[in-house]
Design an enzyme around this catalytic site. Sequence first.
Site, PDB file in Angstrom:
ATOM      1  N   SER A  79      -2.482  -3.199   5.779  1.00  0.00           N
ATOM      2  CA  SER A  79      -2.249  -2.317   6.923  1.00  0.00           C
ATOM      3  C   SER A  79      -1.023  -2.821   7.659  1.00  0.00           C
ATOM      4  O   SER A  79      -0.800  -4.043   7.745  1.00  0.00           O
ATOM      5  CB  SER A  79      -3.466  -2.368   7.861  1.00  0.00           C
ATOM      6  OG  SER A  79      -3.115  -1.840   9.123  1.00  0.00           O
TER       7      SER A  79
ATOM      8  N   GLY B 238       0.838  -1.207   0.000  1.00  0.00           N
ATOM      9  CA  GLY B 238       0.000   0.000   0.000  1.00  0.00           C
ATOM     10  C   GLY B 238       0.869   1.252   0.000  1.00  0.00           C
ATOM     11  O   GLY B 238       0.602   2.222  -0.729  1.00  0.00           O
ATOM     12  N   HIS B 239       1.935   1.243   0.803  1.00  0.00           N
ATOM     13  CA  HIS B 239       2.851   2.397   0.829  1.00  0.00           C
ATOM     14  C   HIS B 239       3.565   2.544  -0.525  1.00  0.00           C
ATOM     15  O   HIS B 239       3.803   3.658  -0.993  1.00  0.00           O
ATOM     16  CB  HIS B 239       3.910   2.214   1.930  1.00  0.00           C
ATOM     17  CG  HIS B 239       3.343   2.228   3.313  1.00  0.00           C
ATOM     18  ND1 HIS B 239       3.258   1.100   4.097  1.00  0.00           N
ATOM     19  CD2 HIS B 239       2.836   3.236   4.062  1.00  0.00           C
ATOM     20  CE1 HIS B 239       2.723   1.413   5.261  1.00  0.00           C
ATOM     21  NE2 HIS B 239       2.458   2.702   5.274  1.00  0.00           N
TER      22      HIS B 239
ATOM     23  N   ASP C 267      -7.398   5.202   5.221  1.00  0.00           N
ATOM     24  CA  ASP C 267      -7.603   6.146   6.329  1.00  0.00           C
ATOM     25  C   ASP C 267      -8.385   7.341   5.775  1.00  0.00           C
ATOM     26  O   ASP C 267      -7.860   8.459   5.691  1.00  0.00           O
ATOM     27  CB  ASP C 267      -6.248   6.583   6.895  1.00  0.00           C
ATOM     28  CG  ASP C 267      -5.486   5.410   7.473  1.00  0.00           C
ATOM     29  OD1 ASP C 267      -5.918   4.865   8.487  1.00  0.00           O
ATOM     30  OD2 ASP C 267      -4.465   5.019   6.877  1.00  0.00           O
TER      31      ASP C 267
HETATM   32  O1  PAF Z   1      -1.323   7.273   7.990  1.00  0.00           O
HETATM   33  C1  PAF Z   1      -0.268   7.262   8.658  1.00  0.00           C
HETATM   34  O2  PAF Z   1       0.607   6.394   8.510  1.00  0.00           O
HETATM   35  C2  PAF Z   1      -0.027   8.358   9.675  1.00  0.00           C
HETATM   36  O3  PAF Z   1      -1.221   8.728  10.295  1.00  0.00           O
HETATM   37  C3  PAF Z   1       0.720   9.572   9.111  1.00  0.00           C
HETATM   38  C4  PAF Z   1      -0.099  10.261   8.039  1.00  0.00           C
HETATM   39  C5  PAF Z   1       2.054   9.142   8.543  1.00  0.00           C
HETATM   40  C6  PAF Z   1       0.981  10.597  10.222  1.00  0.00           C
HETATM   41  O4  PAF Z   1       1.766  10.074  11.241  1.00  0.00           O
END
Ligand code: PAF
Length: 254
Positions: free
Chosen positions: A185, A36-37, A150
Amino acid sequence: MKILKSISSLKAWRKKQSSLKKSVGLVPTMGALHAGHIELVKKAQKNCATVVVSIFVNPTQFNKVEDLKNYPKTLKEDLALLKAANVDAVFLPTEKMLYPDDFNYKVSEENLSQFLCGEHRPGHFTGVLTVVLKLLNLTQSTQAFFGEKDFQQLKLIQGMAKALFLESKIVPVATVREKNGLALSSRNKRLSAEALEKAQIIPELLRNKKNSPAAIQKILLEAGFKVDYVEDHWKRRFVAAHVEGVRLIDNMRI
Ligand code: PAF
């Protein structure tokens, strides 16, 4: 891949990108990276000339000490993944660096943050908004990328950017799912194989538009989940439920 461990090195790197007239994409993360990242990174690479990923497990957004303690930390693997994805720079700040004020200055929101995760995790979104504003300011990003998993966080960050006249464009990226539908996640890393299988009921229930929120809540409770909420907002259906003490969230368009 540049590893930036201080604010001064980040600023010097940013200055160089400006002198090269390069747009900068920011992907803020808390590490424990997954596909996902990498989707966020890919979108950032498509939209911007250069990409910086931040890795910082932000303590101010955890309303439970245990949750912060148990948050998976996999820096070595994270850096290998980012290098393989051709990321230009990684920013690795410490708590001391990002909170020289000891979190006395905060960004809070009074409307969208009052329900869903905001209701069940008091102070969570104040921590998120505050750290994201700091990261946007430090990186002076042209665009910043956030996942739709999110979704409430995304709405709040978009709202903050508008309310505070931030220069960075906030770009949403669709949720990435396992083959069985489970939303990716970092928290999934804490689940047993059995719980991972059990958790696939969440996207299954969300996908079936005939289910009402109350019916979904009943099914999840009967299946042994602790349910924070099943609710509809923004023409989407949202679920937060706990299995093996791990809190999972998901949402889909209705
Ligand atoms: O979604 C996340 O991983 C966190 O809430 C973020 C946006 C990096 C802020 O710490």
